[in-house]
Write an enzyme that holds these catalytic residues in place. Structure first.
Site, mmCIF file in Angstrom:
data_model
loop_
_atom_site.group_PDB
_atom_site.id
_atom_site.type_symbol
_atom_site.label_atom_id
_atom_site.label_comp_id
_atom_site.label_asym_id
_atom_site.label_seq_id
_atom_site.Cartn_x
_atom_site.Cartn_y
_atom_site.Cartn_z
ATOM 1 N N HIS A 133 -7.351 -4.163 10.161
ATOM 2 C CA HIS A 133 -7.049 -3.996 8.730
ATOM 3 C C HIS A 133 -5.766 -4.728 8.336
ATOM 4 O O HIS A 133 -4.849 -4.848 9.136
ATOM 5 C CB HIS A 133 -6.983 -2.511 8.321
ATOM 6 C CG HIS A 133 -5.818 -1.746 8.862
ATOM 7 N ND1 HIS A 133 -5.964 -0.589 9.604
ATOM 8 C CD2 HIS A 133 -4.478 -1.930 8.751
ATOM 9 C CE1 HIS A 133 -4.773 -0.105 9.923
ATOM 10 N NE2 HIS A 133 -3.848 -0.912 9.416
ATOM 11 N N GLU A 166 -9.666 -1.268 5.394
ATOM 12 C CA GLU A 166 -10.285 -0.956 6.678
ATOM 13 C C GLU A 166 -11.568 -1.779 6.855
ATOM 14 O O GLU A 166 -12.087 -2.345 5.881
ATOM 15 C CB GLU A 166 -10.603 0.547 6.738
ATOM 16 C CG GLU A 166 -9.372 1.450 6.657
ATOM 17 C CD GLU A 166 -8.526 1.466 7.952
ATOM 18 O OE1 GLU A 166 -8.612 0.527 8.762
ATOM 19 O OE2 GLU A 166 -7.774 2.448 8.126
ATOM 20 N N ASP A 217 -7.545 -2.146 14.295
ATOM 21 C CA ASP A 217 -8.942 -2.351 13.891
ATOM 22 C C ASP A 217 -9.101 -3.565 12.968
ATOM 23 O O ASP A 217 -10.163 -3.785 12.397
ATOM 24 C CB ASP A 217 -9.505 -1.088 13.210
ATOM 25 C CG ASP A 217 -8.797 -0.748 11.894
ATOM 26 O OD1 ASP A 217 -7.875 -1.492 11.490
ATOM 27 O OD2 ASP A 217 -9.172 0.254 11.274
ATOM 28 N N ASP A 255 0.849 -1.202 0.000
ATOM 29 C CA ASP A 255 0.000 0.000 0.000
ATOM 30 C C ASP A 255 0.876 1.240 0.000
ATOM 31 O O ASP A 255 2.080 1.151 0.242
ATOM 32 C CB ASP A 255 -0.950 0.003 1.214
ATOM 33 C CG ASP A 255 -0.271 -0.453 2.498
ATOM 34 O OD1 ASP A 255 0.957 -0.334 2.606
ATOM 35 O OD2 ASP A 255 -0.988 -0.915 3.405
HETATM 36 C C1 F6R Z 1 1.370 -0.983 6.179
HETATM 37 C C2 F6R Z 1 0.114 -1.701 6.286
HETATM 38 C C3 F6R Z 1 -0.681 -1.695 7.532
HETATM 39 C C4 F6R Z 1 0.156 -1.969 8.774
HETATM 40 C C5 F6R Z 1 -0.716 -1.851 10.008
HETATM 41 C C6 F6R Z 1 0.074 -2.071 11.276
HETATM 42 O O1 F6R Z 1 1.941 -1.197 4.903
HETATM 43 O O2 F6R Z 1 -0.292 -2.288 5.345
HETATM 44 O O3 F6R Z 1 -1.667 -2.686 7.440
HETATM 45 O O4 F6R Z 1 0.722 -3.238 8.689
HETATM 46 O O5 F6R Z 1 -1.292 -0.588 10.053
HETATM 47 O O6 F6R Z 1 0.980 -1.031 11.441
HETATM 48 P P1 F6R Z 1 2.137 -1.121 12.508
HETATM 49 O O7 F6R Z 1 3.035 -2.209 12.066
HETATM 50 O O8 F6R Z 1 2.828 0.212 12.438
HETATM 51 O O9 F6R Z 1 1.493 -1.397 13.813
#
Ligand code: F6R
Length: 260
Positions: free
Chosen positions: A138, A143, A136, A67
């Site tokens: 995702h 989301e 959450d 992403d």
């Molecule tokens: C980032 C992504 C998100 C993160 C998620 C957890 O490329 O795809 O799904 O993996 O927001 O973020 P962290 O690792 O910072 O807790």
């Protein structure tokens, strides 16, 4: 789905990197789906160390972004392609031009999403997709409410995600509201999904993804449908799993020939 609960985040990173090392050892041009955020950073450090120590040559990998933020300037340090350059690509001698990414600077963003989907297909798909998970639930930036069959598209970040990610920016207002993310259907096309998480703040999301109902309300639950999904968590992130005892038993008794 295989669930591994390891004592520490360090061991999560060690095992996750070993999965990627193994994939690249058998195919130096392996397509590796790379996530950002803080979770994979320790894994990337291990990969860089393995590359530097000559345990594996990672300079031939084909990295694909999971992403990317919209509305940041090309030189913004938090633009995910820049984050990946600093934390992985430079360390394993992969030039930025090799990073496959959605073109978030295109004038036609819908077309950019379609082109990214097409690129993944044209290049033969993703071999190993590394994933983190949001509090959450995702994965990527799909989301809650994301279609379980969704493809690469523009998404609006949840207010929880904006708040979670504010730690990377000077203020909450600076966190982009929009992203391009691989869809859940796109992620599911990867041959091996490797979801990693550490810390108690991820415990509920991991329990919902692994053991909760299959539901768009917890996008990570889509992994339950994948034929080859490995979930590696530390004690904190695994703390809310009801079947902890069984996962530990299965890991302790895993036949050596089986691999991950
Ligand atoms: C980032 C992504 C998100 C993160 C998620 C957890 O490329 O795809 O799904 O993996 O927001 O973020 P962290 O690792 O910072 O807790």
């Amino acid at each position: 789905m295989e669930v591994l609960i390891l004592p520490t985040a360090e061991e999560v990173a060690e095992l996750a990197s070993s999965v990627i090392v193994e994939a690249v050892s058998s195919n130096p041009r392996a397509a590796i789906g790379v996530a950002t955020g803080s979770t994979p950073l320790a894994t990337y450090k291990k990969l860089i160390a393995a590359h530097r120590q000559g345990e594996v040559q990672l300079d031939g990998i084909r990295p694909f972004m999971l992403d990317e933020y919209l509305d940041l300037s090309p030189d913004h340090p938090e633009l995910y392609r820049n984050v990946l350059k600093r934390n992985l690509l430079d360390g394993v001698d992969v030039v930025s031009a090799e990073l496959r990414c959605p073109d978030v600077f295109a004038t036609d963003l819908l077309d950019a999403c379609r082109r990214y989907e097409q690129l993944i297909v044209e290049q033969g798909g993703i071999d190993v997709q590394l994933l983190g998970i949001g509090s959450d639930g995702h994965v990527g930036f799909n989301e809650p409410g994301s279609s379980l069959g969704s493809r690469t598209r523009i998404k609006t970040l949840h207010t929880d995600t904006i708040r979670d990610n504010a730690r990377f920016f000077d203020s909450l207002d600076e966190v982009p509201r929009h992203v391009i993310t691989q869809g859940l259907g796109t992620i599911m096309d990867a041959r091996h999904l490797l979801l990693i998480a550490h810390g108690a703040t991820k415990a509920d999301a991991i329990a919902a993804a692994v053991e909760g109902p299959l539901s768009a309300s917890c996008p990570g639950s889509v992994l339950q449908l994948h034929p080859h999904a490995t979930v590696i968590v530390d004690e904190g992130a695994g703390a809310a799993l009801a079947q902890q005892e069984y996962y530990r038993h299965a890991w302790a008794n895993k036949p050596e020939w089986q691999g991950l």
